[in-house]
Design a protein around this motif. Structure first.
Motif, PDB file in Angstrom:
ATOM      1  N   SER A   1       0.832  -1.204   0.000  1.00 59.73           N
ATOM      2  CA  SER A   1       0.000   0.000   0.000  1.00 59.73           C
ATOM      3  C   SER A   1       0.865   1.252   0.000  1.00 59.73           C
ATOM      4  O   SER A   1       0.514   2.239  -0.657  1.00 59.73           O
ATOM      5  CB  SER A   1      -0.961   0.000   1.190  1.00 59.73           C
ATOM      6  N   ARG A   2       1.980   1.212   0.669  1.00 55.15           N
ATOM      7  CA  ARG A   2       2.886   2.378   0.689  1.00 55.15           C
ATOM      8  C   ARG A   2       3.574   2.547  -0.660  1.00 55.15           C
ATOM      9  O   ARG A   2       3.666   3.659  -1.175  1.00 55.15           O
ATOM     10  CB  ARG A   2       3.901   2.228   1.814  1.00 55.15           C
ATOM     11  N   ILE A   3       4.036   1.470  -1.252  1.00 58.35           N
ATOM     12  CA  ILE A   3       4.725   1.537  -2.543  1.00 58.35           C
ATOM     13  C   ILE A   3       3.774   1.989  -3.643  1.00 58.35           C
ATOM     14  O   ILE A   3       4.123   2.810  -4.496  1.00 58.35           O
ATOM     15  CB  ILE A   3       5.359   0.173  -2.898  1.00 58.35           C
ATOM     16  N   LEU A   4       2.552   1.455  -3.615  1.00 57.30           N
ATOM     17  CA  LEU A   4       1.575   1.756  -4.661  1.00 57.30           C
ATOM     18  C   LEU A   4       0.745   3.000  -4.345  1.00 57.30           C
ATOM     19  O   LEU A   4      -0.102   3.405  -5.154  1.00 57.30           O
ATOM     20  CB  LEU A   4       0.669   0.546  -4.890  1.00 57.30           C
ATOM     21  N   ASP A   5       0.979   3.590  -3.178  1.00 55.42           N
ATOM     22  CA  ASP A   5       0.330   4.834  -2.769  1.00 55.42           C
ATOM     23  C   ASP A   5      -1.192   4.718  -2.732  1.00 55.42           C
ATOM     24  O   ASP A   5      -1.916   5.535  -3.311  1.00 55.42           O
ATOM     25  CB  ASP A   5       0.765   5.985  -3.678  1.00 55.42           C
ATOM     26  N   VAL A   6      -1.669   3.657  -2.093  1.00 58.15           N
ATOM     27  CA  VAL A   6      -3.104   3.456  -1.877  1.00 58.15           C
ATOM     28  C   VAL A   6      -3.293   3.042  -0.423  1.00 58.15           C
ATOM     29  O   VAL A   6      -2.383   2.492   0.194  1.00 58.15           O
ATOM     30  CB  VAL A   6      -3.694   2.366  -2.814  1.00 58.15           C
ATOM     31  N   PRO A   7      -4.477   3.279   0.142  1.00 55.33           N
ATOM     32  CA  PRO A   7      -4.709   2.793   1.506  1.00 55.33           C
ATOM     33  C   PRO A   7      -4.809   1.270   1.504  1.00 55.33           C
ATOM     34  O   PRO A   7      -5.224   0.680   0.501  1.00 55.33           O
ATOM     35  CB  PRO A   7      -6.036   3.439   1.899  1.00 55.33           C
ATOM     36  N   PRO A   8      -4.449   0.621   2.591  1.00 54.72           N
ATOM     37  CA  PRO A   8      -4.555  -0.849   2.636  1.00 54.72           C
ATOM     38  C   PRO A   8      -5.957  -1.352   2.306  1.00 54.72           C
ATOM     39  O   PRO A   8      -6.120  -2.413   1.714  1.00 54.72           O
ATOM     40  CB  PRO A   8      -4.160  -1.195   4.079  1.00 54.72           C
ATOM     41  N   SER A   9      -6.971  -0.577   2.640  1.00 59.79           N
ATOM     42  CA  SER A   9      -8.348  -0.991   2.360  1.00 59.79           C
ATOM     43  C   SER A   9      -8.619  -1.119   0.863  1.00 59.79           C
ATOM     44  O   SER A   9      -9.539  -1.842   0.463  1.00 59.79           O
ATOM     45  CB  SER A   9      -9.331  -0.001   2.977  1.00 59.79           C
ATOM     46  N   PHE A  10      -7.824  -0.451   0.023  1.00 60.22           N
ATOM     47  CA  PHE A  10      -8.001  -0.525  -1.430  1.00 60.22           C
ATOM     48  C   PHE A  10      -8.019  -1.974  -1.902  1.00 60.22           C
ATOM     49  O   PHE A  10      -8.776  -2.333  -2.803  1.00 60.22           O
ATOM     50  CB  PHE A  10      -6.874   0.236  -2.134  1.00 60.22           C
ATOM     51  N   PHE A  11      -7.189  -2.804  -1.301  1.00 63.21           N
ATOM     52  CA  PHE A  11      -7.049  -4.182  -1.751  1.00 63.21           C
ATOM     53  C   PHE A  11      -8.279  -5.038  -1.437  1.00 63.21           C
ATOM     54  O   PHE A  11      -8.444  -6.106  -2.009  1.00 63.21           O
ATOM     55  CB  PHE A  11      -5.791  -4.813  -1.160  1.00 63.21           C
ATOM     56  N   PHE A  12      -9.146  -4.553  -0.531  1.00 65.24           N
ATOM     57  CA  PHE A  12     -10.322  -5.316  -0.123  1.00 65.24           C
ATOM     58  C   PHE A  12     -11.637  -4.709  -0.589  1.00 65.24           C
ATOM     59  O   PHE A  12     -12.666  -5.373  -0.503  1.00 65.24           O
ATOM     60  CB  PHE A  12     -10.341  -5.484   1.398  1.00 65.24           C
ATOM     61  N   ASP A  13     -11.619  -3.466  -1.058  1.00 64.88           N
ATOM     62  CA  ASP A  13     -12.855  -2.814  -1.501  1.00 64.88           C
ATOM     63  C   ASP A  13     -13.518  -3.635  -2.594  1.00 64.88           C
ATOM     64  O   ASP A  13     -12.922  -3.897  -3.635  1.00 64.88           O
ATOM     65  CB  ASP A  13     -12.588  -1.397  -2.018  1.00 64.88           C
ATOM     66  N   GLY A  14     -14.744  -4.089  -2.326  1.00 63.32           N
ATOM     67  CA  GLY A  14     -15.487  -4.888  -3.298  1.00 63.32           C
ATOM     68  C   GLY A  14     -15.129  -6.358  -3.294  1.00 63.32           C
ATOM     69  O   GLY A  14     -15.554  -7.102  -4.172  1.00 63.32           O
ATOM     70  N   ALA A  15     -14.342  -6.797  -2.325  1.00 61.97           N
ATOM     71  CA  ALA A  15     -13.930  -8.204  -2.264  1.00 61.97           C
ATOM     72  C   ALA A  15     -15.144  -9.096  -2.052  1.00 61.97           C
ATOM     73  O   ALA A  15     -16.147  -8.691  -1.474  1.00 61.97           O
ATOM     74  CB  ALA A  15     -12.922  -8.421  -1.131  1.00 61.97           C
ATOM     75  N   PRO A  16     -15.060 -10.353  -2.509  1.00 60.97           N
ATOM     76  CA  PRO A  16     -16.175 -11.271  -2.307  1.00 60.97           C
ATOM     77  C   PRO A  16     -16.424 -11.482  -0.822  1.00 60.97           C
ATOM     78  O   PRO A  16     -15.485 -11.603  -0.051  1.00 60.97           O
ATOM     79  CB  PRO A  16     -15.726 -12.566  -2.982  1.00 60.97           C
ATOM     80  N   GLY A  17     -17.702 -11.516  -0.452  1.00 57.55           N
ATOM     81  CA  GLY A  17     -18.070 -11.767   0.943  1.00 57.55           C
ATOM     82  C   GLY A  17     -18.079 -13.259   1.208  1.00 57.55           C
ATOM     83  O   GLY A  17     -17.634 -14.062   0.394  1.00 57.55           O
ATOM     84  N   GLY A  18     -18.607 -13.639   2.314  1.00 56.19           N
ATOM     85  CA  GLY A  18     -18.668 -15.046   2.671  1.00 56.19           C
ATOM     86  C   GLY A  18     -19.504 -15.869   1.705  1.00 56.19           C
ATOM     87  O   GLY A  18     -19.332 -17.071   1.584  1.00 56.19           O
ATOM     88  N   ASP A  19     -20.415 -15.200   0.983  1.00 62.03           N
ATOM     89  CA  ASP A  19     -21.291 -15.926   0.057  1.00 62.03           C
ATOM     90  C   ASP A  19     -20.745 -15.957  -1.367  1.00 62.03           C
ATOM     91  O   ASP A  19     -21.407 -16.408  -2.288  1.00 62.03           O
ATOM     92  CB  ASP A  19     -22.691 -15.310   0.067  1.00 62.03           C
ATOM     93  N   GLY A  20     -19.534 -15.419  -1.577  1.00 56.03           N
ATOM     94  CA  GLY A  20     -18.937 -15.420  -2.907  1.00 56.03           C
ATOM     95  C   GLY A  20     -19.332 -14.225  -3.749  1.00 56.03           C
ATOM     96  O   GLY A  20     -18.839 -14.035  -4.841  1.00 56.03           O
ATOM     97  N   GLU A  21     -20.256 -13.391  -3.223  1.00 54.91           N
ATOM     98  CA  GLU A  21     -20.684 -12.199  -3.944  1.00 54.91           C
ATOM     99  C   GLU A  21     -19.828 -11.020  -3.519  1.00 54.91           C
ATOM    100  O   GLU A  21     -19.384 -10.948  -2.371  1.00 54.91           O
ATOM    101  CB  GLU A  21     -22.155 -11.897  -3.634  1.00 54.91           C
TER     102      GLU A  21
END
Length: 139
Positions: free
Chosen positions: A60-80
Motif C-alpha cells: 500500500s505504501r509503494i503503490l500509494d493506496v490505503p490498505p483498504s483498497f485491496f479489499f474494496d469490493g472483495a467477495p463476501g462469505g457468500d462469494g458475492e
C-alpha cells in the motif's frame, strides 16, 4: 498453500495487479521495491500465494493506496462482491476490471493522475462522467 486459492486471495492479487499496472510498474520493479523476485509478485497477483499483513501494508505504501483498497469490493462469505464503502445500492453496476488494462484506459488514467490542480481534475472527472452518461443513458 491449498490447490485452489481462496477467492479473497485472488481478488486481493488482482487489485495489486490493477494498481501496479495503473502506476506503470512492471512486476520486476515492484518486486525490487519489495525485495522479492518477480515470480513472487506473479504468485501474489494470481492469488497462488497469500499476502501477509505486513507485506500488504508495504504494498500500500509503494503503490500509494490505503490498505483498504485491496479489499474494496472483495467477495463476501457468500462469494458475492461486498458493497463498496460510500456507494448506495443504486450506484453499483457490474464492472469488468479486465477492461482497465486496455492501453487507452491506462494512458488516460496516467495522464489524469499527472494533473496537479484538484479543481481541474474534478472538472475533468465531471466532464467525462457527463459524456459517459450520454452513451449509457445515465446522467
Amino acid at each position: 498453500m491449498a490447490e485452489n486459492p481462496h477467492p479473497v486471495d485472488i481478488y486481493v492479487g488482482s487489485r495489486v495487479r490493477l494498481c501496479r499496472t495503473l502506476k506503470g510498474l512492471s512486476q520486476q520493479k515492484l518486486a525490487q521495491a519489495l525485495g522479492l523476485t518477480f515470480q513472487q509478485v506473479q504468485k501474489y497477483e494470481r492469488g497462488a500465494n497469500r499476502i501477509g499483513a505486513s507485506r500488504l501494508f508495504e504494498l500500500s505504501r509503494i503503490l500509494d493506496v490505503p490498505p483498504s483498497f485491496f479489499f474494496d469490493g472483495a467477495p463476501g462469505g457468500d462469494g458475492e462482491p461486498s458493497a463498496a464503502p460510500g456507494l448506495s445500492e443504486g450506484d453499483q453496476t457490474p464492472f469488468d476490471s479486465e477492461r482497465l488494462f486496455r492501453r487507452e484506459i491506462l494512458e488516460f488514467v496516467r495522464a489524469y493522475d499527472k494533473i496537479s490542480d484538484p479543481a481541474v481534475r474534478k472538472r475533468l472527472f465531471e466532464l467525462v462522467k457527463a459524456i459517459g452518461g450520454q452513451y449509457s443513458g445515465k446522467d
